[in-house]
Write a protein that holds these residues in place. Structure first.
Motif, PDB file in Angstrom:
ATOM      1  N   HIS A 137       0.821  -1.173   0.001  1.00 13.13           N
ATOM      2  CA  HIS A 137       0.081  -0.197  -0.134  1.00 13.13           C
ATOM      3  C   HIS A 137       0.957   1.259   0.007  1.00 13.13           C
ATOM      4  O   HIS A 137       1.805   1.337   0.488  1.00 13.13           O
ATOM      5  N   VAL A 138       0.414   2.229  -0.778  1.00 17.37           N
ATOM      6  CA  VAL A 138       0.774   3.702  -0.536  1.00 17.37           C
ATOM      7  C   VAL A 138       0.085   4.516   0.332  1.00 17.37           C
ATOM      8  O   VAL A 138      -1.111   4.614   0.136  1.00 17.37           O
ATOM      9  N   ARG A 139       0.734   5.131   1.249  1.00 15.79           N
ATOM     10  CA  ARG A 139      -0.138   6.024   2.147  1.00 15.79           C
ATOM     11  C   ARG A 139       0.317   7.472   2.041  1.00 15.79           C
ATOM     12  O   ARG A 139       1.604   7.539   1.964  1.00 15.79           O
ATOM     13  N   GLY A 140      -0.422   8.568   2.523  1.00 13.39           N
ATOM     14  CA  GLY A 140      -0.186   9.826   2.608  1.00 13.39           C
ATOM     15  C   GLY A 140       0.158  10.557   1.114  1.00 13.39           C
ATOM     16  O   GLY A 140       1.088  11.538   1.470  1.00 13.39           O
ATOM     17  N   VAL A 141      -0.499  10.102   0.349  1.00 13.18           N
ATOM     18  CA  VAL A 141      -0.182  10.813  -0.995  1.00 13.18           C
ATOM     19  C   VAL A 141      -1.268  12.018  -1.049  1.00 13.18           C
ATOM     20  O   VAL A 141      -2.572  12.222  -0.550  1.00 13.18           O
ATOM     21  N   LEU A 142      -0.671  12.994  -1.363  1.00 12.80           N
ATOM     22  CA  LEU A 142      -1.343  14.509  -1.576  1.00 12.80           C
ATOM     23  C   LEU A 142      -2.244  14.476  -2.775  1.00 12.80           C
ATOM     24  O   LEU A 142      -1.910  13.973  -3.624  1.00 12.80           O
ATOM     25  N   ASP A 143      -3.598  14.679  -2.247  1.00 12.33           N
ATOM     26  CA  ASP A 143      -4.574  14.778  -3.511  1.00 12.33           C
ATOM     27  C   ASP A 143      -4.590  16.330  -4.163  1.00 12.33           C
ATOM     28  O   ASP A 143      -5.017  16.991  -3.941  1.00 12.33           O
ATOM     29  N   SER A 144      -3.724  16.115  -5.445  1.00 12.32           N
ATOM     30  CA  SER A 144      -3.624  17.379  -6.144  1.00 12.32           C
ATOM     31  C   SER A 144      -4.710  17.893  -6.817  1.00 12.32           C
ATOM     32  O   SER A 144      -4.839  18.992  -7.096  1.00 12.32           O
ATOM     33  N   GLN A 156     -14.330  24.379 -22.436  1.00  8.31           N
ATOM     34  CA  GLN A 156     -13.178  24.215 -23.304  1.00  8.31           C
ATOM     35  C   GLN A 156     -12.103  23.502 -22.809  1.00  8.31           C
ATOM     36  O   GLN A 156     -10.855  23.265 -23.246  1.00  8.31           O
ATOM     37  N   GLY A 157     -12.416  22.920 -21.325  1.00 10.28           N
ATOM     38  CA  GLY A 157     -11.224  22.178 -20.749  1.00 10.28           C
ATOM     39  C   GLY A 157     -10.405  23.459 -20.026  1.00 10.28           C
ATOM     40  O   GLY A 157     -10.625  24.409 -19.800  1.00 10.28           O
ATOM     41  N   PRO A 158      -9.198  22.736 -19.436  1.00  3.03           N
ATOM     42  CA  PRO A 158      -8.711  21.190 -19.661  1.00  3.03           C
ATOM     43  C   PRO A 158      -9.496  20.388 -18.574  1.00  3.03           C
ATOM     44  O   PRO A 158      -9.708  20.572 -17.490  1.00  3.03           O
ATOM     45  N   PHE A 159      -9.640  19.231 -19.013  1.00  2.00           N
ATOM     46  CA  PHE A 159     -10.232  18.016 -18.092  1.00  2.00           C
ATOM     47  C   PHE A 159      -8.913  17.382 -17.731  1.00  2.00           C
ATOM     48  O   PHE A 159      -8.154  16.573 -18.433  1.00  2.00           O
ATOM     49  N   ILE A 160      -8.723  17.399 -16.215  1.00  2.00           N
ATOM     50  CA  ILE A 160      -7.419  16.824 -15.636  1.00  2.00           C
ATOM     51  C   ILE A 160      -8.060  15.568 -14.712  1.00  2.00           C
ATOM     52  O   ILE A 160      -8.807  15.428 -14.221  1.00  2.00           O
ATOM     53  N   ALA A 161      -7.054  14.453 -15.307  1.00  2.00           N
ATOM     54  CA  ALA A 161      -7.081  13.417 -14.611  1.00  2.00           C
ATOM     55  C   ALA A 161      -5.725  12.978 -13.992  1.00  2.00           C
ATOM     56  O   ALA A 161      -4.615  13.292 -14.545  1.00  2.00           O
ATOM     57  N   TYR A 162      -5.732  12.596 -12.611  1.00  2.00           N
ATOM     58  CA  TYR A 162      -4.362  12.422 -11.841  1.00  2.00           C
ATOM     59  C   TYR A 162      -4.497  10.723 -11.617  1.00  2.00           C
ATOM     60  O   TYR A 162      -5.487   9.982 -11.358  1.00  2.00           O
ATOM     61  N   SER A 163      -3.327  10.042 -11.811  1.00  2.73           N
ATOM     62  CA  SER A 163      -3.088   8.585 -11.320  1.00  2.73           C
ATOM     63  C   SER A 163      -1.831   8.472 -10.598  1.00  2.73           C
ATOM     64  O   SER A 163      -0.941   9.397 -10.820  1.00  2.73           O
ATOM     65  N   VAL A 167      13.345   3.011  -4.994  1.00  8.79           N
ATOM     66  CA  VAL A 167      11.852   3.099  -5.246  1.00  8.79           C
ATOM     67  C   VAL A 167      11.371   4.480  -5.391  1.00  8.79           C
ATOM     68  O   VAL A 167      11.846   5.453  -4.267  1.00  8.79           O
ATOM     69  N   THR A 168      10.616   4.850  -6.112  1.00 13.55           N
ATOM     70  CA  THR A 168       9.926   6.208  -6.542  1.00 13.55           C
ATOM     71  C   THR A 168       8.502   6.410  -6.696  1.00 13.55           C
ATOM     72  O   THR A 168       7.757   5.203  -7.206  1.00 13.55           O
ATOM     73  N   ILE A 169       7.932   7.187  -5.921  1.00 12.84           N
ATOM     74  CA  ILE A 169       6.220   7.383  -5.976  1.00 12.84           C
ATOM     75  C   ILE A 169       6.134   8.347  -7.191  1.00 12.84           C
ATOM     76  O   ILE A 169       6.747   9.480  -6.929  1.00 12.84           O
ATOM     77  N   VAL A 170       5.331   8.125  -8.094  1.00  7.20           N
ATOM     78  CA  VAL A 170       5.252   9.069  -9.152  1.00  7.20           C
ATOM     79  C   VAL A 170       3.710   9.538  -9.208  1.00  7.20           C
ATOM     80  O   VAL A 170       2.786   8.655  -9.282  1.00  7.20           O
ATOM     81  N   GLU A 171       3.394  10.762  -9.482  1.00 15.01           N
ATOM     82  CA  GLU A 171       2.171  11.150  -9.723  1.00 15.01           C
ATOM     83  C   GLU A 171       2.127  11.836 -11.224  1.00 15.01           C
ATOM     84  O   GLU A 171       2.915  12.388 -11.731  1.00 15.01           O
ATOM     85  N   GLU A 172       0.934  11.165 -12.011  1.00 19.13           N
ATOM     86  CA  GLU A 172       0.978  11.215 -13.642  1.00 19.13           C
ATOM     87  C   GLU A 172      -0.393  12.266 -13.679  1.00 19.13           C
ATOM     88  O   GLU A 172      -1.354  11.974 -13.104  1.00 19.13           O
ATOM     89  N   LYS A 173      -0.189  13.412 -14.181  1.00 22.45           N
ATOM     90  CA  LYS A 173      -1.164  14.205 -14.644  1.00 22.45           C
ATOM     91  C   LYS A 173      -1.434  14.451 -16.238  1.00 22.45           C
ATOM     92  O   LYS A 173      -0.603  14.731 -16.923  1.00 22.45           O
ATOM     93  N   ILE A 174      -2.780  14.032 -16.444  1.00 24.25           N
ATOM     94  CA  ILE A 174      -3.225  14.086 -17.862  1.00 24.25           C
ATOM     95  C   ILE A 174      -4.109  15.011 -18.270  1.00 24.25           C
ATOM     96  O   ILE A 174      -5.177  15.301 -17.375  1.00 24.25           O
ATOM     97  N   LEU A 175      -3.691  16.018 -19.085  1.00 26.29           N
ATOM     98  CA  LEU A 175      -4.885  17.246 -19.400  1.00 26.29           C
ATOM     99  C   LEU A 175      -5.268  16.741 -20.727  1.00 26.29           C
ATOM    100  O   LEU A 175      -4.740  16.440 -21.789  1.00 26.29           O
ATOM    101  N   SER A 176      -6.790  16.924 -20.835  1.00 23.73           N
ATOM    102  CA  SER A 176      -7.585  16.575 -22.039  1.00 23.73           C
ATOM    103  C   SER A 176      -8.316  17.596 -22.444  1.00 23.73           C
ATOM    104  O   SER A 176      -8.752  18.441 -21.857  1.00 23.73           O
ATOM    105  N   TRP A 177      -8.319  17.816 -23.821  1.00 25.70           N
ATOM    106  CA  TRP A 177      -9.119  19.117 -24.438  1.00 25.70           C
ATOM    107  C   TRP A 177      -9.958  18.524 -25.426  1.00 25.70           C
ATOM    108  O   TRP A 177      -9.503  17.525 -25.977  1.00 25.70           O
ATOM    109  N   PRO A 178     -10.846  19.533 -25.885  1.00 26.49           N
ATOM    110  CA  PRO A 178     -11.751  18.924 -26.787  1.00 26.49           C
ATOM    111  C   PRO A 178     -10.932  19.331 -28.237  1.00 26.49           C
ATOM    112  O   PRO A 178     -10.149  20.194 -28.358  1.00 26.49           O
ATOM    113  N   ALA A 179     -11.252  18.249 -28.890  1.00 24.66           N
ATOM    114  CA  ALA A 179     -10.469  18.065 -30.393  1.00 24.66           C
ATOM    115  C   ALA A 179     -10.624  19.483 -31.272  1.00 24.66           C
ATOM    116  O   ALA A 179      -9.980  20.103 -32.043  1.00 24.66           O
ATOM    117  N   VAL A 180     -12.112  19.847 -31.164  1.00 27.32           N
ATOM    118  CA  VAL A 180     -12.444  20.977 -32.008  1.00 27.32           C
ATOM    119  C   VAL A 180     -13.190  22.026 -30.739  1.00 27.32           C
ATOM    120  O   VAL A 180     -14.206  21.791 -30.172  1.00 27.32           O
TER     121      VAL A 180
END
Length: 645
Positions: free
Chosen positions: A296-303, A313-320, A463-476
């Motif tokens: 388990h991973v504990r103590g992660v900041l909810d960004s 018009q976005g951006p729609f942000i997803a974290y993992s 050992v590294t804990i990584v936060e991945e942030k993905i920004l999604s945008w409308p294509a048009v």
């Protein structure tokens, strides 16, 4: 020009000089000269000092001089950790200094310890020590030894921590009485070393230490050791050959007279468990198997609580979030015997030339603006943008069209996201944020090349804990004249609140009666799918939340596993925890959920938006559980299978 090689005898003479055996309060001088004035020819000839009452004025008594030598508070006291031989010589230099001649030293020493003196040569002057039985030359620079310079009376020879690459030089002319040989922490390598551990060279050997070398031939080494009939103590741990599952059982069953293996007593029950394993040497797996488990991973900041609500018009942000660790690359075609393995290999960033091949000649202007804005925000936040586009989205045209821009991007790469030389990054599956993120990760690594594995275990993993942030945008992007679907839906909802039209009543009536319009559900899911396809994704933005080393050397020292809790400190704050609590409580509509949120707010990690609990706020640190297990057979059947169930 290289400095001359330092010999053993020169190191001994330098050590005796530092003992100051001929200087005050030792030796002879004005402080005790009347004690050594000859009264008779016999007294002078036999070096007998005068009696204590003959000490003249202004001189020191023997007791006073011994006090200066033996008292720990005296400026003439020996350094802490000095040997018993050193103390004896100092006291003898006070009581009878006339005895301290070369002939005395050559007959007195039965043990010589020359440790960490940069000695590189064993010279022939060592033969003058006619009663020498123990010679310790550890932590020096010795590469080879001329055994003709070793005293024949030698029983113990220790050469730990030197630079010896072969035992061949020790097999020319050996001391016939040698009973213990210590060659641990050298650089012995190659299958030919098994030819030099036979009774032809060591007929009386009782104890042998070859630990922490690079020996890989288990069967050949054991075949040579089997000829040593007096061998009772053996140390082979730290060698690559000791990493295979059948190691301990095969050695115990092959060497029936062995009493201690790797500093662990060989019990009779252990001999029974591995009975007959030595006859199955050709069937044994000559590969190491290690299982890595991430908990388990504990103590992660909810960004996500710090981001604004997305507009039309976005951006729609997803974290993992995921965990990476370094490991030696597995053999190709490695089988997996664990059903719950969830893993992926994170490849290092491509080089400038590889990136240049994928650069389009005419990048889209809109993509340029979005990427440049992303890079600008990256430089402000210290995050890392990696050009990896999700497989479910359309590829984003790159705005990098020159080597200068690539050079600007290179310094922003976090080195903690790149593997060390000779290793590969493995990662857990990406998981969304939660207070406790279960990784549920288990991976078996099978390696046949054991020498690189040993080097990796000595250096450890990261050992590294990584936060991945993905920004999604409308294509048009929606134009002002053509409102978005979200705006249309909102306007239609407002109209429904004021006045119900005919079509809306029909739909409501059907829904209330439990009827469904044919194809309506399928049509709605299709629209959702189209909506997802209309979104394009920016390259993931990676941020290292915590990174640290994990020591793996205990696996080489005989430990079955290494289990640790990596603690990277506190990354959460009171404000972010309050925002997370507020968001969760807003989603919960029932009273029961609100009560649970209130109780969670009174915990030490999440607090309500009041100052009552500020003084008791104790956030959990960022931690991850990790375990690395070296698989060893605990019986003959398990050793033959090569794994422990």
């Amino acid at each position: 020009m290289e400095p001359p090689a330092l010999t053993v005898s020169a190191a001994v003479r330098e050590h005796l000089r530092k003992l100051c055996l001929h200087e005050f309060p030792c030796g002879t001088g004005s402080w005790n000269k009347s004690r050594f004035l000859p009264q008779t020819c016999r007294a002078w000839r036999e070096l007998i000092p005068r009696e204590e009452d003959a000490v003249g004025p202004g001189e020191e008594t023997v007791d006073a001089l011994l006090g200066l030598v033996c008292s720990p508070h005296s400026p003439w006291a020996l350094l802490e950790g000095s040997s018993a031989e050193d103390r004896f010589l100092r006291e003898l230099a006070v009581q009878n200094p006339l005895m301290l001649k070369d002939s005395f030293f050559y007959t007195y020493f039965r043990s010589l310890r020359v440790v960490d003196k940069q000695v590189s040569l064993v010279d022939k002057d060592l033969l003058k020590f006619v009663k020498l039985e123990e010679l310790v030359l550890s932590a020096n620079q010795i590469k080879e030894i001329d055994t003709t310079n070793l005293p024949p009376t030698l029983k113990v020879l220790e050469l730990y921590g030197n630079k010896m690459t072969s035992m061949e030089c020790l097999c020319t002319r050996l001391p016939p009485r040698l009973q213990h040989l210590g060659l641990g922490h050298n650089k012995l390598l190659g299958p030919l070393e098994s030819l030099y551990v036979t009774s032809d060279y060591w007929p009386n050997l009782v104890s042998l230490d070859l630990s922490f070398n690079d020996l890989t031939d288990l069967q050949g080494t054991v075949a040579g050791l089997r000829t040593l009939r007096h061998l009772r103590l053996l140390v082979l741990q730290g060698n690559p050959l000791a990493l295979v599952p059948c190691y301990r059982g095969f050695v115990i069953d092959s060497l029936s007279g062995l009493c201690v293996l790797d500093d662990i007593t060989v019990a009779s029950s252990e001999k029974h468990l591995f009975r007959g394993l030595s006859h199955s040497g050709d069937l044994l797996a000559h590969e190491a198997r290690l299982v890595v488990t991430v908990g388990h991973v504990r103590g992660v900041l909810d960004s996500s609580v710090l981001d604004p609500e997305p507009g039309p018009q976005g951006p729609f942000i997803a974290y993992s979030y995921y965990v990476t660790y370094e490991f030696v690359e597995d053999e190709e075609g490695e089988g997996n015997e664990y059903g719950r393995v969830l893993a992926e290999i994170v490849k290092p960033s491509p080089s400038t030339e590889q990136l240049g091949k994928d650069i389009p000649k005419e990048p889209v202007k809109e993509a340029e603006d979005s990427v440049e804005s992303g890079l600008a925000s990256q430089s402000r936040s210290g995050e890392l943008a990696v050009s990896v586009v999700s497989g479910a989205s359309a590829p984003l045209p790159r705005s990098i069209d020159s080597a200068e821009e690539l050079a600007k991007l290179r310094p922003r790469l976090d080195p903690r996201l790149c593997p060390s030389p000779g290793t590969v990054l493995f990662s857990t599956v990406r998981k969304p944020w939660s207070d406790v993120i279960p990784c549920d990760y288990k991976m078996q690594h099978t390696l046949k090349d054991l020498v690189p594995l040993k080097a990796f275990l000595l250096s450890g993993t990261t050992v590294t804990i990584v936060e991945e942030k993905i920004l999604s945008w409308p294509a048009v992007p929606p134009s002002p004249s053509n409102p978005s679907a979200a705006e249309k839906g909102k306007g239609e909802k407002d109209k429904k609140g004021k006045k119900k039209d005919k079509k809306g009543n029909d739909g409501k009536d059907k829904a209330g009666k439990g009827e469904k319009e044919p194809g309506k559900e399928r049509k709605g899911s299709k629209k959702k799918k189209e909506l997802r396809q209309d979104l394009r994704q920016d390259p993931p933005v990676l941020r290292v939340l915590g990174s640290g080393p994990v020591v793996l050397e205990p696996l080489l020292s005989g430990e079955p596993f290494v289990s640790t809790m990596c603690n990277f400190g506190v990354v959460r704050t009171l404000e972010t925890d309050r925002l997370t609590l507020y968001r969760d409580s807003k989603k919960n509509k029932s009273k029961k959920a609100k009560k649970a949120a209130l109780e969670a707010g009174r915990s030490k990690t999440t607090l309500p938006a009041t100052s009552v609990y500020e003084s008791d706020y104790r956030p959990d640190p960022l931690t991850v559980e990790i375990q690395i297990q070296l698989i060893q057979g605990r019986s003959m059947e398990e050793a033959l299978r090569g794994l422990v169930p």
